[in-house]
Design a protein around this motif. Structure first.
Motif, PDB file in Angstrom:
ATOM      1  N   VAL A   1      -1.807  31.451  28.497  1.00  0.00           N
ATOM      2  CA  VAL A   1      -2.066  30.023  28.732  1.00  0.00           C
ATOM      3  C   VAL A   1      -3.543  29.805  29.042  1.00  0.00           C
ATOM      4  CG1 VAL A   1      -1.525  28.046  30.211  1.00  0.00           C
ATOM      5  CG2 VAL A   1       0.302  29.591  29.483  1.00  0.00           C
ATOM      6  N   ALA A   2      -4.114  30.664  29.878  1.00  0.00           N
ATOM      7  CA  ALA A   2      -5.534  30.537  30.219  1.00  0.00           C
ATOM      8  C   ALA A   2      -6.418  30.804  29.004  1.00  0.00           C
ATOM      9  CB  ALA A   2      -5.894  31.504  31.351  1.00  0.00           C
ATOM     10  N   LEU A   3      -5.992  31.699  28.130  1.00  0.00           N
ATOM     11  CA  LEU A   3      -6.758  32.028  26.930  1.00  0.00           C
ATOM     12  C   LEU A   3      -6.884  30.818  26.007  1.00  0.00           C
ATOM     13  CD1 LEU A   3      -8.151  34.504  25.613  1.00  0.00           C
ATOM     14  CD2 LEU A   3      -6.029  34.898  24.374  1.00  0.00           C
ATOM     15  N   PHE A   4      -5.827  30.007  25.921  1.00  0.00           N
ATOM     16  CA  PHE A   4      -5.837  28.823  25.063  1.00  0.00           C
ATOM     17  C   PHE A   4      -6.111  27.529  25.827  1.00  0.00           C
ATOM     18  CE2 PHE A   4      -3.645  31.600  22.035  1.00  0.00           C
ATOM     19  CZ  PHE A   4      -4.328  31.269  20.873  1.00  0.00           C
ATOM     20  N   ASN A   5      -6.513  27.652  27.081  1.00  0.00           N
ATOM     21  CA  ASN A   5      -6.824  26.476  27.883  1.00  0.00           C
ATOM     22  C   ASN A   5      -8.060  25.768  27.328  1.00  0.00           C
ATOM     23  OD1 ASN A   5      -6.565  24.658  29.956  1.00  0.00           O
ATOM     24  ND2 ASN A   5      -7.710  25.905  31.421  1.00  0.00           N
ATOM     25  N   ILE A   6      -7.965  24.460  27.139  1.00  0.00           N
ATOM     26  CA  ILE A   6      -9.098  23.681  26.636  1.00  0.00           C
ATOM     27  C   ILE A   6      -9.954  23.264  27.827  1.00  0.00           C
ATOM     28  CG2 ILE A   6      -9.808  21.591  25.412  1.00  0.00           C
ATOM     29  CD1 ILE A   6      -7.167  21.779  23.847  1.00  0.00           C
ATOM     30  N   PRO A   7     -11.239  23.666  27.836  1.00  0.00           N
ATOM     31  CA  PRO A   7     -12.115  23.315  28.967  1.00  0.00           C
ATOM     32  C   PRO A   7     -12.314  21.803  29.090  1.00  0.00           C
ATOM     33  CG  PRO A   7     -13.118  25.005  27.579  1.00  0.00           C
ATOM     34  CD  PRO A   7     -11.921  24.493  26.859  1.00  0.00           C
ATOM     35  N   LYS A   8     -12.620  21.353  30.310  1.00  0.00           N
ATOM     36  CA  LYS A   8     -12.849  19.925  30.549  1.00  0.00           C
ATOM     37  C   LYS A   8     -14.195  19.485  29.970  1.00  0.00           C
ATOM     38  CE  LYS A   8      -9.888  19.831  34.536  1.00  0.00           C
ATOM     39  NZ  LYS A   8      -9.779  20.026  35.950  1.00  0.00           N
ATOM     40  N   GLU A   9     -15.188  20.361  30.059  1.00  0.00           N
ATOM     41  CA  GLU A   9     -16.493  20.024  29.495  1.00  0.00           C
ATOM     42  C   GLU A   9     -16.491  20.332  28.002  1.00  0.00           C
ATOM     43  OE1 GLU A   9     -19.682  21.855  31.607  1.00  0.00           O
ATOM     44  OE2 GLU A   9     -18.894  21.264  33.549  1.00  0.00           O
ATOM     45  N   LEU A  10     -17.239  19.536  27.238  1.00  0.00           N
ATOM     46  CA  LEU A  10     -17.215  19.659  25.787  1.00  0.00           C
ATOM     47  C   LEU A  10     -18.261  20.615  25.227  1.00  0.00           C
ATOM     48  CD1 LEU A  10     -16.558  15.964  24.700  1.00  0.00           C
ATOM     49  CD2 LEU A  10     -14.939  17.857  24.842  1.00  0.00           C
ATOM     50  N   THR A  11     -18.915  21.408  26.074  1.00  0.00           N
ATOM     51  CA  THR A  11     -19.948  22.313  25.560  1.00  0.00           C
ATOM     52  C   THR A  11     -19.376  23.322  24.559  1.00  0.00           C
ATOM     53  OG1 THR A  11     -19.667  23.705  27.518  1.00  0.00           O
ATOM     54  CG2 THR A  11     -21.488  22.132  27.559  1.00  0.00           C
ATOM     55  N   PHE A  12     -18.130  23.732  24.752  1.00  0.00           N
ATOM     56  CA  PHE A  12     -17.507  24.678  23.820  1.00  0.00           C
ATOM     57  C   PHE A  12     -17.459  24.086  22.420  1.00  0.00           C
ATOM     58  CE2 PHE A  12     -13.914  21.987  24.742  1.00  0.00           C
ATOM     59  CZ  PHE A  12     -13.126  22.032  23.609  1.00  0.00           C
ATOM     60  N   LEU A  13     -17.257  22.770  22.333  1.00  0.00           N
ATOM     61  CA  LEU A  13     -17.203  22.086  21.048  1.00  0.00           C
ATOM     62  C   LEU A  13     -18.556  22.145  20.338  1.00  0.00           C
ATOM     63  CD1 LEU A  13     -15.502  20.273  19.125  1.00  0.00           C
ATOM     64  CD2 LEU A  13     -16.352  18.330  20.430  1.00  0.00           C
ATOM     65  N   TRP A  14     -19.617  21.921  21.083  1.00  0.00           N
ATOM     66  CA  TRP A  14     -20.967  21.927  20.490  1.00  0.00           C
ATOM     67  C   TRP A  14     -21.370  23.332  20.059  1.00  0.00           C
ATOM     68  CZ3 TRP A  14     -20.814  17.404  19.155  1.00  0.00           C
ATOM     69  CH2 TRP A  14     -20.483  16.365  20.009  1.00  0.00           C
ATOM     70  N   TRP A  15     -20.979  24.341  20.833  1.00  0.00           N
ATOM     71  CA  TRP A  15     -21.245  25.728  20.428  1.00  0.00           C
ATOM     72  C   TRP A  15     -20.536  26.031  19.110  1.00  0.00           C
ATOM     73  CZ3 TRP A  15     -24.501  29.391  22.227  1.00  0.00           C
ATOM     74  CH2 TRP A  15     -25.052  29.210  23.492  1.00  0.00           C
ATOM     75  N   GLY A  16     -19.277  25.631  19.005  1.00  0.00           N
ATOM     76  CA  GLY A  16     -18.501  25.896  17.796  1.00  0.00           C
ATOM     77  C   GLY A  16     -19.057  25.176  16.583  1.00  0.00           C
ATOM     78  N   VAL A  17     -19.336  23.892  16.729  1.00  0.00           N
ATOM     79  CA  VAL A  17     -19.872  23.111  15.610  1.00  0.00           C
ATOM     80  C   VAL A  17     -21.280  23.589  15.250  1.00  0.00           C
ATOM     81  CG1 VAL A  17     -20.587  20.790  14.890  1.00  0.00           C
ATOM     82  CG2 VAL A  17     -18.407  21.104  16.082  1.00  0.00           C
TER      83      VAL A  17
END
Length: 197
Positions: A51-67
């Protein structure tokens, strides 16, 4: 009732041209399902919290790293395609067969399934055990259709290392999943809508 005899099983090498469209899709989804199951079992044996592995973080920085990583990879891939002969990046026609005649929704679905399954196994499980460098070697080796040419092999290794790096930077598997999804989606759409020269 006829008895099953294991000696009657025959294994032969099959090229992508020998597969019809239905069999190609069955093969694709079966290998992704197997990848997901192996990744899931490996993560559970490592006693990681799924569950923690697939937990979506509250901050969107992960999205910008991915894109951001996806944009960089797509730019490099387009530059390579422009300046390097097509034979140097030949994958035996597999990507062309998978994406050429698919509707856009199916390209998106394939890209999402591949991203989830492969990132669970490679970043979630294997990288946790052996680190990003060796994981990238395994990732490049698994993509066996590229091994005939050093440019796509190097590109696949580099993409894998980049995915592992952003996973370490963000602590979120979703950054790698998003990058993987966007790369596959855009490259699939390019194949789908590419005009023949």
């Amino acid at each position: 009732m006829k008895k099953f005899d294991i000696r009657n099983i025959r294994v032969r090498k099959v090229s992508v041209d020998d597969l019809d469209d239905r069999m190609l899709l069955i093969n694709l989804y079966a290998t992704q399902g197997l990848t997901f199951i192996i990744g899931l079992i490996w993560v559970l044996f490592q006693r990681q919290n799924l569950v923690a592995l697939f937990n979506i973080p509250k901050e969107l920085t992960f999205l910008w790293w991915g894109v951001g990583l996806a944009a960089a990879v797509i730019l490099v891939d387009l530059l390579i395609a422009r300046f390097v002969p097509e034979e140097a990046g030949d994958d035996g026609g597999v990507n062309d067969r998978i994406f050429r005649n698919r509707p856009v929704w199916h390209i998106a679905l394939i890209s999402f399934i591949v991203a989830i399954c492969e990132e669970l196994l490679f970043r979630g499980a294997i990288q946790h055990a052996i680190g990003p460098y060796w994981t990238s070697i395994v990732f490049a080796t698994i993509h066996v259709r590229y091994l005939k040419h050093w440019i796509p092999t190097g590109l696949v290794f580099s993409i894998s290392y980049g995915l592992g790096w952003i996973y370490m930077q963000t602590g979120s598997l979703w950054s790698a999943i998003i990058a993987h999804f966007v790369i596959d989606l855009v490259m699939g759409l390019i194949i789908r809508f590419r005009r023949e020269s």
